[in-house]
Design a protein around this motif. Structure first.
Motif, PDB file in Angstrom:
ATOM      1  N   SER A  14       0.845  -1.161  -0.131  1.00  0.00           N
ATOM      2  CA  SER A  14      -0.034  -0.116  -0.007  1.00  0.00           C
ATOM      3  C   SER A  14       0.849   0.995   0.036  1.00  0.00           C
ATOM      4  CB  SER A  14      -0.997  -0.254   1.062  1.00  0.00           C
ATOM      5  OG  SER A  14      -1.710   1.179   1.253  1.00  0.00           O
ATOM      6  N   LEU A  51      -7.061   1.787  -8.731  1.00  0.00           N
ATOM      7  CA  LEU A  51      -7.766   0.654  -8.404  1.00  0.00           C
ATOM      8  C   LEU A  51      -7.200  -0.315  -7.392  1.00  0.00           C
ATOM      9  CD1 LEU A  51      -9.076  -0.475 -11.914  1.00  0.00           C
ATOM     10  CD2 LEU A  51     -10.516   0.406 -10.031  1.00  0.00           C
ATOM     11  N   ASP A  54      -7.482   1.064  -3.864  1.00  0.00           N
ATOM     12  CA  ASP A  54      -9.084   0.824  -3.354  1.00  0.00           C
ATOM     13  C   ASP A  54      -9.297  -0.676  -2.907  1.00  0.00           C
ATOM     14  OD1 ASP A  54     -11.668   1.946  -3.040  1.00  0.00           O
ATOM     15  OD2 ASP A  54     -12.107   0.439  -4.887  1.00  0.00           O
ATOM     16  N   ALA A  55      -8.643  -1.677  -3.870  1.00  0.00           N
ATOM     17  CA  ALA A  55      -8.764  -3.016  -3.507  1.00  0.00           C
ATOM     18  C   ALA A  55      -8.195  -3.313  -2.018  1.00  0.00           C
ATOM     19  CB  ALA A  55      -8.376  -3.669  -4.377  1.00  0.00           C
ATOM     20  N   GLN A  57      -8.072  -1.379   0.370  1.00  0.00           N
ATOM     21  CA  GLN A  57      -9.131  -0.940   1.538  1.00  0.00           C
ATOM     22  C   GLN A  57     -10.479  -1.494   1.559  1.00  0.00           C
ATOM     23  OE1 GLN A  57      -7.789   1.489   3.610  1.00  0.00           O
ATOM     24  NE2 GLN A  57      -5.926   1.230   2.511  1.00  0.00           N
ATOM     25  N   SER A  58     -10.602  -2.520   0.874  1.00  0.00           N
ATOM     26  CA  SER A  58     -11.800  -3.362   0.701  1.00  0.00           C
ATOM     27  C   SER A  58     -12.242  -4.008   1.783  1.00  0.00           C
ATOM     28  CB  SER A  58     -11.865  -4.262  -0.474  1.00  0.00           C
ATOM     29  OG  SER A  58     -11.261  -5.453  -0.297  1.00  0.00           O
ATOM     30  N   THR A  59     -13.652  -4.052   2.285  1.00  0.00           N
ATOM     31  CA  THR A  59     -14.171  -4.889   3.291  1.00  0.00           C
ATOM     32  C   THR A  59     -13.976  -6.190   3.326  1.00  0.00           C
ATOM     33  OG1 THR A  59     -15.773  -3.079   3.578  1.00  0.00           O
ATOM     34  CG2 THR A  59     -16.255  -5.051   4.698  1.00  0.00           C
ATOM     35  N   GLU A  60     -13.734  -6.849   2.084  1.00  0.00           N
ATOM     36  CA  GLU A  60     -13.661  -8.424   1.955  1.00  0.00           C
ATOM     37  C   GLU A  60     -12.195  -8.574   2.425  1.00  0.00           C
ATOM     38  OE1 GLU A  60     -16.841  -6.627  -0.540  1.00  0.00           O
ATOM     39  OE2 GLU A  60     -14.709  -6.168  -0.510  1.00  0.00           O
ATOM     40  N   LEU A  61     -11.059  -7.680   1.826  1.00  0.00           N
ATOM     41  CA  LEU A  61      -9.840  -7.880   2.250  1.00  0.00           C
ATOM     42  C   LEU A  61      -9.650  -7.907   3.740  1.00  0.00           C
ATOM     43  CD1 LEU A  61      -6.972  -8.980   1.140  1.00  0.00           C
ATOM     44  CD2 LEU A  61      -6.693  -6.549   0.413  1.00  0.00           C
ATOM     45  N   GLN A  62     -10.098  -6.921   4.211  1.00  0.00           N
ATOM     46  CA  GLN A  62      -9.837  -6.433   5.705  1.00  0.00           C
ATOM     47  C   GLN A  62     -10.627  -7.620   6.256  1.00  0.00           C
ATOM     48  OE1 GLN A  62      -7.801  -4.388   6.785  1.00  0.00           O
ATOM     49  NE2 GLN A  62      -7.708  -3.811   4.620  1.00  0.00           N
TER      50      GLN A  62
END
Length: 69
Positions: A14, A51, A54-55, A57-62
């Protein structure tokens, strides 16, 4: 791979993506003198960086990181 190591790797990725995006933003003024095709490629790189950030920071990755521990 443990949650701590994965988190460190993603934090480093990041940071590096942010540095790249910042550098590309600094080039915007100078890029006006470049050929249109080159400016378009730089714009695509900037979009790709946005992009990727943004990915990260995604909820799914977190949520995946939270489940790793």
């Amino acid at each position: 791979m443990g949650n701590h190591l994965l988190s460190e790797i993603l934090e480093t990725v990041s940071h590096n993506l942010c540095v790249g995006a910042t550098l590309l933003e600094c080039l915007e003024t100078e890029a006006q003198h470049l050929q249109p095709d080159v400016r378009n490629k730089l714009a695509l790189i900037h979009v790709g960086l946005a992009l990727a950030l943004d990915a990260l920071q995604s909820t799914e990755l977190q949520a995946c990181l939270d489940c790793e521990s």
